[in-house]
Scaffold this active site. Structure first.
Site, short mmCIF file in Angstrom:
data_model
loop_
_atom_site.label_atom_id
_atom_site.label_comp_id
_atom_site.label_asym_id
_atom_site.label_seq_id
_atom_site.Cartn_x
_atom_site.Cartn_y
_atom_site.Cartn_z
N ALA A 1 1.07 1.61 -26.32
CA ALA A 1 1.81 2.84 -27.35
C ALA A 1 0.44 3.04 -28.51
CB ALA A 1 3.23 2.04 -28.10
N THR A 2 -0.39 2.21 -29.30
CA THR A 2 -1.79 2.42 -29.01
C THR A 2 -2.72 3.53 -29.14
OG1 THR A 2 -1.37 0.32 -30.01
CG2 THR A 2 -3.72 1.89 -30.79
N SER B 1 5.56 1.72 -25.56
CA SER B 1 4.81 0.46 -25.09
C SER B 1 5.93 -0.67 -24.18
CB SER B 1 5.06 0.25 -25.83
OG SER B 1 4.02 -1.48 -25.75
N HIS C 1 5.86 -3.98 -24.12
CA HIS C 1 6.28 -4.79 -24.95
C HIS C 1 6.78 -5.37 -25.63
CE1 HIS C 1 3.69 -5.49 -28.48
NE2 HIS C 1 2.90 -4.27 -27.60
N THR D 1 -8.20 3.20 -12.92
CA THR D 1 -7.35 3.24 -11.49
C THR D 1 -5.58 2.58 -12.09
OG1 THR D 1 -8.57 2.67 -10.46
CG2 THR D 1 -6.67 0.99 -10.13
N CYS E 1 1.11 -6.75 -37.49
CA CYS E 1 -0.72 -6.80 -37.15
C CYS E 1 -1.29 -6.84 -38.15
CB CYS E 1 -1.14 -5.27 -37.10
SG CYS E 1 0.50 -4.52 -34.78
C1 LIG Z 1 3.97 -2.36 -31.74
C2 LIG Z 1 3.85 -0.49 -31.84
C3 LIG Z 1 2.78 0.31 -31.96
C4 LIG Z 1 1.22 -0.62 -30.66
O1 LIG Z 1 2.17 -0.54 -29.25
P1 LIG Z 1 0.60 -1.06 -28.26
O2 LIG Z 1 1.74 -0.78 -27.08
O3 LIG Z 1 0.83 -3.07 -28.46
O4 LIG Z 1 -0.12 -0.64 -28.31
C5 LIG Z 1 2.73 1.48 -31.84
N1 LIG Z 1 3.60 1.66 -32.72
C6 LIG Z 1 4.54 1.31 -33.47
C7 LIG Z 1 5.14 1.34 -34.22
C8 LIG Z 1 4.54 -0.07 -32.57
O5 LIG Z 1 6.03 -0.66 -33.27
#
Ligand SMILES: *Cc1c(COP(=O)(O)O)cnc(C)c1O
Length: 382
Positions: free
Chosen positions: A75-76, A203, A205, A243, A328
């Site tokens: 998600a980042t 995301s 995970h 890839t 974080c």
């Molecule tokens: C965890 C999180 C992210 C980052 O996601 P990643 O897949 O770890 O890069 C971004 N936004 C929110 C709201 C999150 O909880």
């Protein structure tokens, strides 16, 4: 107690065993390990099929077309691609971006980078319940507003934004609406069409899939233009080269399919666990709820404990894995910017812990956590 009770599902979730099983089929010599972009042999074609089937699983959960899903590393990266990629590609539309002060760092820091690049950002203040008011958003909109980025569910508070109402405000001014939905998948029903979402970050995970994979939903009609941040090879319709990691992607697909089947039941069970947790703490004096449970997902509970700083409490809690503020930020001793952002006084914000529950949390674990917490708080206050 041996292994601590894991109550930090909002930071990351374990991979569901069913997801792990799917992933192993795409790794070794006897699996489908070929490059999904290899068109010259059957093995490559099979890998491509697996990727496309996962793309459909992700799209189905959010009411999107599979062609609207762009794989990323998480998600980042999806947030970076949405904000930077959109603002750079749409300079003619305007140089103004609207977001809020309590977004995830992946949005906050990206918006700051855009400011340094010459774009203008309006930082909305949330209400005390952690939600963004549509009328405040309306007041912030300008003729040159190109993009509005607001999260679906806040990762520290669990506060849920009214996405449909916010989208209506954005679209009334012909701007584009980006939503970070990393904490919302498997927790609430999301439908990009019904809720008027143009770009959405996902995301793997946070929903029992693997780390290191995510996606950006990019609406196709009308087409939204995004400038690539990663060049080379032209994968993902030129928006994100590299890839494709078949094992990660099929894992995320399976995790999203499981969220479609079980998300609602998971949340109902978790809501009961959260009530049990809060009821267990009833006897403790001086606890403040930073999460407004009437407007939040039940899996996140943020509490402050009068007279005890979060770090000491964390040390005293031998049997629970939780987070102060957000994971974080755990390297710094500053209070959470999300808590101070909703008006929690600094001293109280420093005493906050975020408890987050998930698919594998049991009643016995809740009871053990309550006992540990009561003991730790009593000891520290003595
Ligand atoms: C965890 C999180 C992210 C980052 O996601 P990643 O897949 O770890 O890069 C971004 N936004 C929110 C709201 C999150 O909880």
């Amino acid at each position: 107690m041996n292994t601590p009770v894991y109550l930090d599902y909002a930071a990351t979730t374990p991979v569901d065993p069913r997801v792990a099983e799917v992933m192993t089929r795409y790794l070794g010599l006897d699996g489908i390990f070929a490059n999904p972009a290899s068109r010259s042999h059957m093995a490559g074609w099979q890998a491509e099929q697996a990727v496309e089937s996962a793309r459909r699983q992700v799209a189905d959960l959010i009411g999107a077309d599979p062609r609207e899903i762009v794989w990323t590393s998480g998600a980042t990266e999806a947030d970076n691609l949405a904000l930077i990629g959109f603002m750079r590609a749409n300079r003619a539309r305007g140089r103004h971006l609207v977001t809020s002060t309590i977004e995830h760092k992946a949005v906050v820091d990206t918006a700051r980078a855009l400011e340094a690049e010459g774009f203008e950002v309006t930082w909305l203040q949330p209400q005390h319940d952690g939600r963004i008011s549509p009328s405040k958003l309306a007041a912030a909109m300008r003729d040159d507003t190109a993009l509005v980025s607001l999260m679906a569910v806040n990762n520290e508070l669990g506060a849920i934004n009214d996405l449909a109402a916010l989208a209506a405000v954005v679209h009334a001014r012909d701007a584009v609406f980006h939503v970070d939905a990393a904490q919302a998948i498997g927790r609430l029903t999301l439908d990009v069409v019904e809720q008027g979402i143009d770009l959405m970050s996902l995301s793997g995970h946070k929903v029992y899939g693997p780390k290191g994979v995510g996606a950006l939903y990019v609406k196709r009609s009308p087409d939204i233009r995004i400038e690539a941040l990663i060049h080379g090879g032209g994968h993902e319709r030129g928006m994100r080269s590299g890839t494709l990691p078949t094992h990660q992607i099929t894992g995320m697909g399976e995790a999203f399919a499981l969220a479609a089947d079980e998300g609602e039941a998971d949340q109902a069970r978790i809501a009961a666990l959260a009530s049990r947790f809060l009821a267990g703490l009833k006897g403790l004096e001086g606890i403040h709820r930073n999460t407004d449970t009437s407007v939040s997902v039940p899996n996140i509970v943020n509490l402050s404990f009068d007279g005890i700083d979060g770090e000491s409490l964390l040390m005293a809690l031998r049997g629970i894995a939780v987070s102060t503020g957000s994971a974080c930020n755990s390297a710094s001793v500053e209070p959470s910017y999300v808590l101070t952002g909703i008006g929690v006084p600094r001293a109280r914000a420093l005493t906050a812990l975020r408890f987050s529950f998930g698919r594998f949390t049991s009643e016995a674990e809740i009871d053990a956590a309550v006992a540990d917490l009561q003991h730790a708080v009593a000891t520290l206050r003595r």
